[in-house]
Design a protein around this motif. Structure first.
Motif, PDB file in Angstrom:
ATOM      1  N   PRO A   1       0.827  -1.311  -0.191  1.00 58.72           N
ATOM      2  CA  PRO A   1      -0.010  -0.208  -0.031  1.00 58.72           C
ATOM      3  C   PRO A   1       0.766   1.152   0.108  1.00 58.72           C
ATOM      4  N   ILE A   2       0.222   2.300  -0.619  1.00 52.84           N
ATOM      5  CA  ILE A   2       1.243   3.726  -0.244  1.00 52.84           C
ATOM      6  C   ILE A   2       0.458   4.320   0.985  1.00 52.84           C
ATOM      7  N   GLU A   3       1.251   5.128   1.564  1.00 51.72           N
ATOM      8  CA  GLU A   3       0.791   5.916   2.907  1.00 51.72           C
ATOM      9  C   GLU A   3       0.378   7.219   2.582  1.00 51.72           C
ATOM     10  N   LEU A   4      -0.334   7.968   3.123  1.00 51.95           N
ATOM     11  CA  LEU A   4      -1.109   9.122   3.459  1.00 51.95           C
ATOM     12  C   LEU A   4      -0.419   9.712   4.772  1.00 51.95           C
ATOM     13  N   VAL A   5       0.314  10.700   4.648  1.00 49.71           N
ATOM     14  CA  VAL A   5       1.177  11.291   6.059  1.00 49.71           C
ATOM     15  C   VAL A   5       0.468  12.459   6.238  1.00 49.71           C
ATOM     16  N   VAL A   6      -0.228  12.730   7.493  1.00 53.55           N
ATOM     17  CA  VAL A   6      -0.757  13.851   7.846  1.00 53.55           C
ATOM     18  C   VAL A   6      -0.378  14.191   9.217  1.00 53.55           C
ATOM     19  N   PHE A   7      -0.540  15.484   9.791  1.00 52.97           N
ATOM     20  CA  PHE A   7      -0.027  15.799  10.965  1.00 52.97           C
ATOM     21  C   PHE A   7      -1.447  16.177  11.722  1.00 52.97           C
ATOM     22  N   ILE A   8      -1.680  15.899  12.922  1.00 47.33           N
ATOM     23  CA  ILE A   8      -2.766  16.046  13.659  1.00 47.33           C
ATOM     24  C   ILE A   8      -2.368  16.914  14.941  1.00 47.33           C
ATOM     25  N   SER A   9      -3.288  17.929  15.054  1.00 49.37           N
ATOM     26  CA  SER A   9      -3.057  18.841  16.530  1.00 49.37           C
ATOM     27  C   SER A   9      -3.462  18.335  17.667  1.00 49.37           C
ATOM     28  N   GLU A  10      -3.064  18.869  18.657  1.00 55.58           N
ATOM     29  CA  GLU A  10      -3.217  18.241  19.908  1.00 55.58           C
ATOM     30  C   GLU A  10      -4.451  18.101  20.304  1.00 55.58           C
ATOM     31  N   ARG A  11      -5.373  19.194  19.893  1.00 60.05           N
ATOM     32  CA  ARG A  11      -6.796  19.119  20.089  1.00 60.05           C
ATOM     33  C   ARG A  11      -7.503  17.917  19.540  1.00 60.05           C
ATOM     34  N   ASN A  12      -7.117  17.508  18.337  1.00 55.69           N
ATOM     35  CA  ASN A  12      -7.835  16.367  17.527  1.00 55.69           C
ATOM     36  C   ASN A  12      -7.236  15.002  17.729  1.00 55.69           C
ATOM     37  N   ILE A  13      -5.872  14.702  18.182  1.00 56.44           N
ATOM     38  CA  ILE A  13      -5.182  13.254  18.275  1.00 56.44           C
ATOM     39  C   ILE A  13      -6.066  12.515  19.314  1.00 56.44           C
ATOM     40  N   SER A  14      -6.573  12.670  20.161  1.00 56.05           N
ATOM     41  CA  SER A  14      -7.625  12.070  21.022  1.00 56.05           C
ATOM     42  C   SER A  14      -8.654  11.280  20.151  1.00 56.05           C
ATOM     43  N   ASN A  15      -9.014  11.826  19.311  1.00 47.25           N
ATOM     44  CA  ASN A  15      -9.963  11.328  18.411  1.00 47.25           C
ATOM     45  C   ASN A  15      -9.898  10.202  16.996  1.00 47.25           C
ATOM     46  N   ILE A  16      -8.407  10.171  17.189  1.00 48.25           N
ATOM     47  CA  ILE A  16      -7.870   9.301  16.082  1.00 48.25           C
ATOM     48  C   ILE A  16      -7.531   7.834  16.890  1.00 48.25           C
ATOM     49  N   ARG A  17      -8.093   6.973  16.002  1.00 44.59           N
ATOM     50  CA  ARG A  17      -7.695   5.523  16.268  1.00 44.59           C
ATOM     51  C   ARG A  17      -7.232   4.562  15.226  1.00 44.59           C
ATOM     52  N   LEU A  18      -6.387   3.831  15.636  1.00 47.14           N
ATOM     53  CA  LEU A  18      -5.872   2.624  14.618  1.00 47.14           C
ATOM     54  C   LEU A  18      -7.183   1.965  13.986  1.00 47.14           C
ATOM     55  N   GLY A  19      -7.063   2.108  12.787  1.00 41.03           N
ATOM     56  CA  GLY A  19      -8.056   1.103  11.808  1.00 41.03           C
ATOM     57  C   GLY A  19      -9.180   2.297  11.458  1.00 41.03           C
ATOM     58  N   GLN A  20      -9.212   3.648  12.030  1.00 36.68           N
ATOM     59  CA  GLN A  20     -10.162   4.481  11.558  1.00 36.68           C
ATOM     60  C   GLN A  20     -10.227   4.658  10.065  1.00 36.68           C
ATOM     61  N   GLU A  21     -11.443   5.001   9.467  1.00 36.53           N
ATOM     62  CA  GLU A  21     -11.545   5.174   7.912  1.00 36.53           C
ATOM     63  C   GLU A  21     -11.056   6.528   7.692  1.00 36.53           C
ATOM     64  N   ALA A  22     -10.660   6.536   6.435  1.00 32.22           N
ATOM     65  CA  ALA A  22     -10.168   7.923   6.040  1.00 32.22           C
ATOM     66  C   ALA A  22     -10.365   7.936   4.690  1.00 32.22           C
ATOM     67  N   SER A  23     -10.643   9.234   4.138  1.00 32.18           N
ATOM     68  CA  SER A  23     -10.448   9.305   2.387  1.00 32.18           C
ATOM     69  C   SER A  23      -9.648  10.407   2.041  1.00 32.18           C
ATOM     70  N   ALA A  24      -9.329  10.415   0.895  1.00 35.65           N
ATOM     71  CA  ALA A  24      -8.284  11.525   0.478  1.00 35.65           C
ATOM     72  C   ALA A  24      -8.512  11.857  -0.918  1.00 35.65           C
ATOM     73  N   GLY A  25      -8.329  13.007  -1.320  1.00 37.15           N
ATOM     74  CA  GLY A  25      -8.991  13.733  -2.678  1.00 37.15           C
ATOM     75  C   GLY A  25      -7.557  14.586  -3.099  1.00 37.15           C
TER      76      GLY A  25
END
Length: 360
Positions: free
Chosen positions: A203-227
């Protein structure tokens, strides 16, 4: 003169009767317009505008800009020295795991393998003979031990010779793409010289940087989309969350893996990434309805079924200049939208339901 006194006395009597009539008969006319059941007719009840609202499913999706990145990149280095004899694959070619893509000249390595094999066979025969004699009592344990040591040395030399010969075959560690090639046929390489760079694009990786405010809402396996800028879209899942923030930006690196079997997604593309968060039930309100209680908590004021004001602390999920989403209320509420600043918790009010579909 006497008539003036009589007139004054008459006026006084009439005034007294009028005053007494007001005292004894003022309560006989029913409730005042501003009263509610159970309150005194002279008590004014505050009117507030209210709106009945219901909790709705809400997902505060995180939208950030990121870039694509190969899931693995490795440099293939020479394990032995010699001249490049043949190139089987070149830059840009797809390769399979353990595929041979180049060869270094064998030189005398093949001969060394043959010699090592013969020596190993000889030491095996000597050891077998020594053991047979020792079993029959015609040989000492010292001789047998020495013979075993010679056999093991021959085995190690054979293994070393085979590895040296095998190292002339340059193999790919995983399926991927030859990103770079720095050798040609006839080049001489030494041990640890770089020859190829291999990238894993699927697979190819999509690399993003998440702020302190939102990092607690991220979980392994969460769905994501990219345009992407060309209009293409892909879907993937969160595969990595950095445990430590970047000290300069105070953001956390997050990687999203997405299938890329045809290698159509290149490394280094800019993408707008949307990470889906857990859906919750929340209320959409106007920012103007927020209040503070005596201890500084943010909340809203609602009206109970008994027409009493209740202050309820809330959590703000997201906000804009026109509306915000809040958490912490019952599913169905009667929200005070106008007049909340002039009433207090526990106060009885007269609710006036707002018309239309607005927020106030």
């Amino acid at each position: 003169m006497k008539s003036s006194k009589y007139i004054a006395a008459g006026i006084s009597v009439v005034a007294l009767i009028w005053i007494l009539t007001g005292i004894f008969f003022s309560g006989s006319g029913g409730n005042d317009k501003g009263s509610v059941a159970g309150t005194s007719s002279t008590t004014k009840v505050a009117e507030v505008r209210v709106r009945d609202i219901v909790a709705q499913p809400y997902a505060n999706d995180i939208v950030v800009t990121g870039r694509t990145n190969a899931s693995r990149t490795v440099e293939i280095k020479a394990k032995t020295k010699g001249q490049i004899q043949v190139l089987l694959k070149e830059k840009g070619a797809r390769v399979e795991e353990l595929e041979v893509i180049a060869r270094i000249e064998l030189s005398d390595r093949e001969a060394k393998v043959i010699e090592a094999k013969q020596r190993f066979v000889q030491r095996q025969i000597e050891y077998d003979a020594a053991k047979s004699l020792e079993d029959e009592g015609f040989n000492s344990k010292v001789t047998l031990t020495r013979s075993l040591a010679d056999l093991e040395t021959a085995r190690a030399e054979l293994t070393k010779a085979i590895i040296a010969q095998e190292n002339t075959n340059i193999k790919v560690p995983f399926k991927g793409l030859i990103y770079d090639q720095v050798i040609e046929v006839g080049d001489y390489v030494s041990v640890s010289d770089t020859m190829f760079t291999i990238v894993d694009m699927d697979p190819i990786e999509l690399v993003v940087f998440i702020s302190e405010r939102n990092i607690s809402n991220i979980r392994l396996g969460q769905e994501a989309s990219a345009g992407f800028y060309n209009g293409d879209t892909v879907k993937g899942n969160v595969s990595y969350i950095a445990p430590v923030a970047d000290p300069a930006t105070r953001t956390f690196r997050v990687e999203i893996s997405t299938p890329n079997p045809d290698y159509s997604i290149k490394d280094g593309l800019t993408a707008k990434v949307r990470i889906s968060t857990e859906r919750k039930k929340a209320h959409k309100i106007s920012p103007s309805v927020l209040s503070l209680n005596d201890v500084g908590q943010i909340g809203v004021k609602i009206v109970s079924t008994q027409n009493k004001v209740q202050f309820v602390p809330v959590t703000i999920l997201s906000d804009t200049s026109d509306y915000m989403w809040i958490l912490g209320l019952p599913d169905n509420i009667r929200l005070i939208t106008v007049g909340q600043d002039f009433v207090s918790h526990g106060q009885t009010v007269r609710p006036v339901v707002a018309d239309g579909d607005g927020l106030l």
